[in-house]
Design an enzyme around this catalytic site. Structure first.
Site, PDB file in Angstrom:
ATOM      1  N   LYS A  37      40.787  57.535  44.451  1.00 54.12           N
ATOM      2  CA  LYS A  37      39.636  56.638  45.015  1.00 54.12           C
ATOM      3  C   LYS A  37      39.643  55.444  44.018  1.00 54.12           C
ATOM      4  CE  LYS A  37      36.012  58.926  42.536  1.00 54.12           C
ATOM      5  NZ  LYS A  37      34.600  59.847  42.735  1.00 54.12           N
ATOM      6  N   TYR A 257      32.120  29.594  23.577  1.00 55.42           N
ATOM      7  CA  TYR A 257      30.891  29.512  24.051  1.00 55.42           C
ATOM      8  C   TYR A 257      29.932  29.954  22.998  1.00 55.42           C
ATOM      9  CZ  TYR A 257      32.997  28.197  28.476  1.00 55.42           C
ATOM     10  OH  TYR A 257      33.670  27.784  29.494  1.00 55.42           O
TER      11      TYR A 257
END
Length: 372
Positions: A37, A257
């Site tokens: 999955k 940043y």
């Protein structure tokens, strides 16, 4: 220069060996279902499924109907179980894919109007899908067995704490399941009993029954969140990028940043063009290492969407533009595991590999030799 700014390299031979290792941990007559999955836990569902079958798995499992349809469209013909809940539309997709399904309510079973193989789920303590009422589960099983177009294929549960060795709850769940499932099989011979995930497969042979459902371990990830090598497992995936830029940095200069890294001494920074848009979580800011030239180098500054910066020291460590940078993987006697990232992020290795985004191409190989 590398061909890609970032790539997840997946060793299919490692998946095969992991499955073979897990098969060796089960008793004779116990089958292994490979859980693929979430796009094979980020490794690629179709290649992972093929590798798992080559390694000795005889079943496949997914969470959704669309995942089942994808496997069938790729030509995979093994028994296939959809583990998750299904809407009416999804039920049709699953049955079109010749997948077996899970049920636990009589109304759901009554709504199935075409041939189907159904597994009944008893919730022994996970508290999610399945019924907690053993009598209701038995009624659902009887309704399936009585319906001419349905086949009672199996009985199942799922453990909540199998990855916590020594806890008392998994044995309680196991006892609840066995007390319900064994009499059910006496009434319906031939059904498949299954409960074990990867952790339970490695932890307790009493949980194996007829089939184990191995997910995270087939990819060489430790279900106990420590070290795959403890269980003879090999990580199948590595996440790599390259040194796109090198810059000398003087004291007081910064990177990224928010200036969350400001140099306090002369150093050299390498820019690696990979970031949270690729699955390198922003929470790893100033809290991760990258392998360059086989040596650990600390990540410095904020993880941005597309880039991170790594501190190479004042002399630059001999790094070159275009040189490989390994974020998850092993080089030169050093290794960075998904479990390491998980520990730093206070999460689990499942989330690390599932979080590597779709914009990172997967490149498949078998111990270094390209695989189709």
């Amino acid at each position: 220069m590398p061909r890609e700014r970032a790539v997840a390299r997946v060793n299919l031979a490692a998946i095969e060996r992991n499955v073979t290792r897990l098969r060796g941990a089960t008793g004779a007559g116990v089958a292994l279902c490979a859980v693929v999955k979430a796009d094979g836990y980020g490794h690629g569902a179709v290649p992972a499924a093929r590798a798992a079958l080559s390694g000795g798995a005889t079943w496949l499992a997914v969470a959704t109907a669309r995942e089942a349809a994808e496997l069938r469209a790729a030509g995979l013909d093994a028994p296939l179980l959809v583990l998750g809940a299904l809407t009416a539309d999804e039920l049709a997709v699953a049955l079109d894919a010749r997948a077996e399904i899970v049920g636990w309510r009589e109304a759901f079973v009554a709504a199935i109007d075409r041939p189907a193989r159904v597994h009944v789920k008893l919730d022994t303590g996970m508290g999610r899908l399945g019924t907690r009422d053993a009598e209701e589960a038995a009624r659902v099983a009887a309704a399936i067995a009585a319906a001419p177009h349905l086949e009672l294929a199996g009985a199942m549960t799922h453990f909540a704490t199998a990855d916590e060795p020594g806890d008392d709850f998994m044995p309680e769940q196991l006892a609840r399941f066995a007390a319900w499932a064994q009499p059910l099989r006496e009434r319906h011979p031939g059904i498949v009993l299954h409960a074990a995930n990867s952790a339970a497969t490695l932890r307790d042979p009493a949980a194996h029954f007829d089939l184990v459902r191995a997910g995270v371990a087939i990819y060489g990830l430790d279900p106990f969140q420590r070290d795959p090598a403890d269980h003879g497992l090999e990580p199948a995936l590595e996440l790599c990028s390259y040194v796109a830029e090198l810059k000398p940095v003087a004291p007081g200069e910064s990177a990224g940043y928010g200036r969350r890294f400001v140099a306090d001494a002369p150093t050299t920074l390498a820019t690696i063009p990979v970031g949270y848009g690729d699955g390198v979580r922003r929470a790893l800011t100033n809290d991760a290492d990258v392998l360059i030239g086989g040596r650990r180098r600390p990540l410095r500054g904020t993880v941005s969407m597309d880039n991170v910066t790594v501190d190479l020291g004042a002399d630059g460590g001999g790094a070159r533009r275009g040189e490989e940078a390994v974020l998850i993987g092993a080089r030169g006697g050093e290794r960075i595991l998904a479990e390491e990232w998980a520990a730093r992020l206070q999460t689990i290795n499942y989330e690390i590999v599932c979080g590597i985004s779709a914009r990172v191409p997967r490149a498949y190989h078998r111990d270094g030799a390209p695989a189709p």
